[in-house]
Design a protein around this motif. Structure first.
Motif, mmCIF file in Angstrom:
data_model
loop_
_atom_site.group_PDB
_atom_site.id
_atom_site.type_symbol
_atom_site.label_atom_id
_atom_site.label_comp_id
_atom_site.label_asym_id
_atom_site.label_seq_id
_atom_site.Cartn_x
_atom_site.Cartn_y
_atom_site.Cartn_z
ATOM 1 N N ARG A 82 0.837 -1.191 0.000
ATOM 2 C CA ARG A 82 0.000 0.000 0.000
ATOM 3 C C ARG A 82 0.882 1.255 0.000
ATOM 4 N N MET A 83 0.517 2.309 -0.810
ATOM 5 C CA MET A 83 1.293 3.557 -0.881
ATOM 6 C C MET A 83 0.971 4.407 0.339
ATOM 7 N N ASN A 84 1.978 5.017 0.890
ATOM 8 C CA ASN A 84 1.698 5.919 1.995
ATOM 9 C C ASN A 84 1.246 7.273 1.440
ATOM 10 N N SER A 85 0.737 8.132 2.277
ATOM 11 C CA SER A 85 0.147 9.395 1.837
ATOM 12 C C SER A 85 1.183 10.317 1.167
ATOM 13 N N GLU A 86 2.443 10.273 1.596
ATOM 14 C CA GLU A 86 3.478 11.103 0.995
ATOM 15 C C GLU A 86 3.732 10.693 -0.453
ATOM 16 N N GLN A 87 3.745 9.407 -0.721
ATOM 17 C CA GLN A 87 3.952 8.934 -2.089
ATOM 18 C C GLN A 87 2.772 9.324 -2.974
ATOM 19 N N GLU A 88 1.566 9.284 -2.422
ATOM 20 C CA GLU A 88 0.390 9.691 -3.194
ATOM 21 C C GLU A 88 0.480 11.164 -3.567
ATOM 22 N N TRP A 89 0.885 12.019 -2.633
ATOM 23 C CA TRP A 89 1.018 13.444 -2.917
ATOM 24 C C TRP A 89 2.101 13.703 -3.953
ATOM 25 N N GLU A 90 3.191 13.013 -3.892
ATOM 26 C CA GLU A 90 4.261 13.169 -4.888
ATOM 27 C C GLU A 90 3.757 12.802 -6.274
ATOM 28 N N THR A 91 2.944 11.755 -6.355
ATOM 29 C CA THR A 91 2.381 11.350 -7.638
ATOM 30 C C THR A 91 1.491 12.452 -8.193
ATOM 31 N N ILE A 92 0.643 13.029 -7.350
ATOM 32 C CA ILE A 92 -0.265 14.096 -7.784
ATOM 33 C C ILE A 92 0.531 15.356 -8.149
ATOM 34 N N ARG A 93 1.454 15.762 -7.313
ATOM 35 C CA ARG A 93 2.263 16.961 -7.578
ATOM 36 C C ARG A 93 3.092 16.807 -8.852
ATOM 37 N N GLY A 94 3.650 15.650 -9.054
ATOM 38 C CA GLY A 94 4.459 15.407 -10.243
ATOM 39 C C GLY A 94 3.640 15.562 -11.511
ATOM 40 N N ASP A 95 2.414 15.084 -11.523
ATOM 41 C CA ASP A 95 1.555 15.227 -12.698
ATOM 42 C C ASP A 95 1.186 16.686 -12.949
ATOM 43 N N ARG A 96 0.849 17.390 -11.888
ATOM 44 C CA ARG A 96 0.483 18.796 -12.036
ATOM 45 C C ARG A 96 1.656 19.624 -12.539
ATOM 46 N N GLY A 97 2.809 19.414 -11.971
ATOM 47 C CA GLY A 97 3.984 20.170 -12.383
ATOM 48 C C GLY A 97 4.302 19.960 -13.853
#
Length: 108
Positions: free
Chosen positions: A3-18
């Motif tokens: 299971r992905m932790n919350s920090e990895q999920e945020w990095e995934t979202i931020r990386g796409d937006r950037g």
């Protein structure tokens, strides 16, 4: 699968937006450069066309009455004088010459 932790999920979202914002910025830059290049090219063409039209009208003698044909020249350094012309004189070609000693000649 872990299971992905919350920090990895945020990095995934931020990386796409950037990535999307970066592409949009580059796209805007390209559009700006395109329209800027077009504006420069058009201004050069219009200036060239206006210059050519002016030269062709002058070469044909088009409306030369409205062009001031005043010319300048040099005089000897031993004698100084002033040349005056006025709209109040009898003829547009009349001149008044005033010498250093105050003597006048011509249409004064």
């Amino acid at each position: 699968m872990g299971r992905m932790n919350s920090e990895q999920e945020w990095e995934t979202i931020r990386g796409d937006r950037g990535l999307r914002l970066g592409n949009a910025g580059i796209g805007m830059l390209r559009i700006t450069l395109l329209f800027g290049s077009i504006a420069v090219a058009l201004s050069l063409m219009v200036a060239s066309m206006a210059d050519n039209r002016l030269h062709s009208q002058v070469a044909r003698g088009y409306d030369m009455r409205n062009i001031d044909m005043t010319t300048t020249g040099s005089i000897s350094s031993t004698e100084r004088y002033t040349i005056r012309r006025s709209v109040l004189q009898n003829s547009p070609k009349s001149v008044c010459i005033i010498r250093e000693n105050g003597s006048k000649s011509g249409d004064c």
